[in-house]
Design a protein around this motif. Structure first.
Motif, mmCIF file in Angstrom:
data_model
loop_
_atom_site.group_PDB
_atom_site.id
_atom_site.type_symbol
_atom_site.label_atom_id
_atom_site.label_comp_id
_atom_site.label_asym_id
_atom_site.label_seq_id
_atom_site.Cartn_x
_atom_site.Cartn_y
_atom_site.Cartn_z
ATOM 1 N N ILE A 135 27.544 28.972 36.601
ATOM 2 C CA ILE A 135 27.316 30.413 36.492
ATOM 3 C C ILE A 135 27.202 30.937 37.913
ATOM 4 N N ILE A 136 27.843 32.075 38.178
ATOM 5 C CA ILE A 136 27.813 32.650 39.528
ATOM 6 C C ILE A 136 27.333 34.087 39.452
ATOM 7 N N THR A 137 26.226 34.382 40.145
ATOM 8 C CA THR A 137 25.806 35.781 40.269
ATOM 9 C C THR A 137 26.725 36.431 41.296
ATOM 10 N N HIS A 138 27.121 37.659 41.028
ATOM 11 C CA HIS A 138 28.104 38.296 41.908
ATOM 12 C C HIS A 138 27.995 39.802 41.772
ATOM 13 N N GLY A 139 28.206 40.506 42.867
ATOM 14 C CA GLY A 139 28.304 41.952 42.795
ATOM 15 C C GLY A 139 29.508 42.350 41.968
ATOM 16 N N THR A 140 29.419 43.489 41.310
ATOM 17 C CA THR A 140 30.449 43.867 40.348
ATOM 18 C C THR A 140 31.714 44.430 40.982
ATOM 19 N N ASP A 141 31.637 44.950 42.190
ATOM 20 C CA ASP A 141 32.804 45.622 42.775
ATOM 21 C C ASP A 141 33.972 44.689 43.054
ATOM 22 N N THR A 142 33.698 43.451 43.441
ATOM 23 C CA THR A 142 34.793 42.520 43.751
ATOM 24 C C THR A 142 34.723 41.234 42.918
ATOM 25 N N MET A 143 34.020 41.299 41.815
ATOM 26 C CA MET A 143 33.864 40.124 40.951
ATOM 27 C C MET A 143 35.213 39.562 40.508
ATOM 28 N N THR A 144 36.147 40.433 40.153
ATOM 29 C CA THR A 144 37.447 39.946 39.674
ATOM 30 C C THR A 144 38.242 39.282 40.789
ATOM 31 N N GLU A 145 38.045 39.693 42.033
ATOM 32 C CA GLU A 145 38.734 39.042 43.155
ATOM 33 C C GLU A 145 38.249 37.605 43.325
ATOM 34 N N THR A 146 36.941 37.419 43.240
ATOM 35 C CA THR A 146 36.395 36.068 43.340
ATOM 36 C C THR A 146 36.834 35.229 42.148
ATOM 37 N N ALA A 147 36.886 35.829 40.976
ATOM 38 C CA ALA A 147 37.350 35.113 39.783
ATOM 39 C C ALA A 147 38.775 34.600 39.983
ATOM 40 N N LYS A 148 39.626 35.399 40.588
ATOM 41 C CA LYS A 148 41.007 34.960 40.867
ATOM 42 C C LYS A 148 41.011 33.758 41.800
ATOM 43 N N ALA A 149 40.135 33.775 42.804
ATOM 44 C CA ALA A 149 40.065 32.655 43.745
ATOM 45 C C ALA A 149 39.616 31.372 43.050
ATOM 46 N N LEU A 150 38.807 31.497 42.002
ATOM 47 C CA LEU A 150 38.284 30.337 41.275
ATOM 48 C C LEU A 150 39.252 29.804 40.227
ATOM 49 N N ALA A 151 40.306 30.532 39.949
ATOM 50 C CA ALA A 151 41.204 30.209 38.836
ATOM 51 C C ALA A 151 41.849 28.828 38.936
ATOM 52 N N GLY A 152 41.992 28.283 40.122
ATOM 53 C CA GLY A 152 42.642 26.988 40.275
ATOM 54 C C GLY A 152 41.757 25.791 39.978
ATOM 55 N N ILE A 153 40.482 26.010 39.752
ATOM 56 C CA ILE A 153 39.560 24.903 39.481
ATOM 57 C C ILE A 153 39.728 24.470 38.024
ATOM 58 N N LYS A 154 39.986 23.215 37.826
ATOM 59 C CA LYS A 154 40.241 22.663 36.484
ATOM 60 C C LYS A 154 38.999 21.989 35.916
ATOM 61 N N ASP A 155 38.933 21.917 34.617
ATOM 62 C CA ASP A 155 37.931 21.153 33.885
ATOM 63 C C ASP A 155 36.496 21.629 34.072
ATOM 64 N N LYS A 156 36.319 22.900 34.450
ATOM 65 C CA LYS A 156 34.971 23.467 34.558
ATOM 66 C C LYS A 156 34.950 24.816 33.849
ATOM 67 N N THR A 157 33.829 25.096 33.231
ATOM 68 C CA THR A 157 33.599 26.414 32.652
ATOM 69 C C THR A 157 32.816 27.208 33.690
ATOM 70 N N ILE A 158 33.425 28.279 34.188
ATOM 71 C CA ILE A 158 32.856 29.077 35.267
ATOM 72 C C ILE A 158 32.647 30.492 34.739
ATOM 73 N N VAL A 159 31.419 30.992 34.849
ATOM 74 C CA VAL A 159 31.097 32.318 34.338
ATOM 75 C C VAL A 159 30.486 33.147 35.451
ATOM 76 N N LEU A 160 31.137 34.268 35.768
ATOM 77 C CA LEU A 160 30.591 35.207 36.737
ATOM 78 C C LEU A 160 29.889 36.327 35.986
ATOM 79 N N PHE A 161 28.789 36.781 36.525
ATOM 80 C CA PHE A 161 28.097 37.930 35.952
ATOM 81 C C PHE A 161 27.366 38.649 37.071
ATOM 82 N N GLY A 162 26.979 39.854 36.801
ATOM 83 C CA GLY A 162 26.227 40.646 37.762
ATOM 84 C C GLY A 162 25.397 41.658 37.008
ATOM 85 N N ALA A 163 25.074 42.728 37.695
ATOM 86 C CA ALA A 163 24.277 43.792 37.089
ATOM 87 C C ALA A 163 24.734 45.125 37.662
#
Length: 161
Positions: free
Chosen positions: A78-106
């Motif tokens: 789970i990754i806490t992240h600011g909401t303005d660029t959360m989707t950019e970081t999610a794209k960077a994480l897309a290549g990681i295999k075999d892990k469930t990765i969840v970004l969230f913020g407030a």
């Protein structure tokens, strides 16, 4: 080993405001406290990576997030992240295999009484346990595949694309 790793990066969830006229500051992460209040018994560990507004994150910061995620022994992240660029970081994480990765913020700091932080953290914690491997975003009571969501600034909400 913990079942779930929570990486903290800052963002609105950890913002501190001193008065109406002051600048904000990113404070210590509130995640440990929120999970303690929720009486979470599932083994987890919290690792602080940075304390930044997401608009201040750069490619080097995203590389640090990807590295910490990829090298973690846990498969549920789970990754806490600011909401303005959360989707950019999610794209960077897309290549990681075999892990469930969840970004969230407030959309409001966790220290505010009417914050969405606690609910979003709960959604992220549940998603990390049941979603298949991949990158997800937990916001506004919805779990989004990270490549099919955007922040609608006018609505102040995440919406599917």
């Amino acid at each position: 080993m913990a079942d779930i790793l929570v990486l903290t990066t800052g963002g609105t969830i950890d913002k501190l405001y001193f008065d109406a006229l002051s600048e904000y500051k990113i404070g210590d992460s509130v995640v440990d406290r929120l999970l303690a209040i929720a009486r979470v018994k599932k083994p987890f560990r919290v690792q602080g990576l940075m304390r930044k507004d997401s608009l201040e994150l750069d490619d080097a910061d995203r590389a640090s997030i990807v590295k910490a995620t990829a090298e973690a022994p846990e498969n549920h992240i789970i990754i806490t992240h600011g909401t303005d660029t959360m989707t950019e970081t999610a794209k960077a994480l897309a290549g990681i295999k075999d892990k469930t990765i969840v970004l969230f913020g407030a959309l409001a700091p966790a220290r505010f009484a009417e914050s969405d932080a606690t609910f979003n953290l709960g959604m992220a914690f549940a998603t990390a346990q049941i979603a298949p491997a991949g990158v997800w975003i937990a916001m506004n009571g919805t779990i989004f595949p990270a490549d099919r969501v955007r922040k609608d600034r006018a609505a102040n909400a995440f919406v599917p694309v």
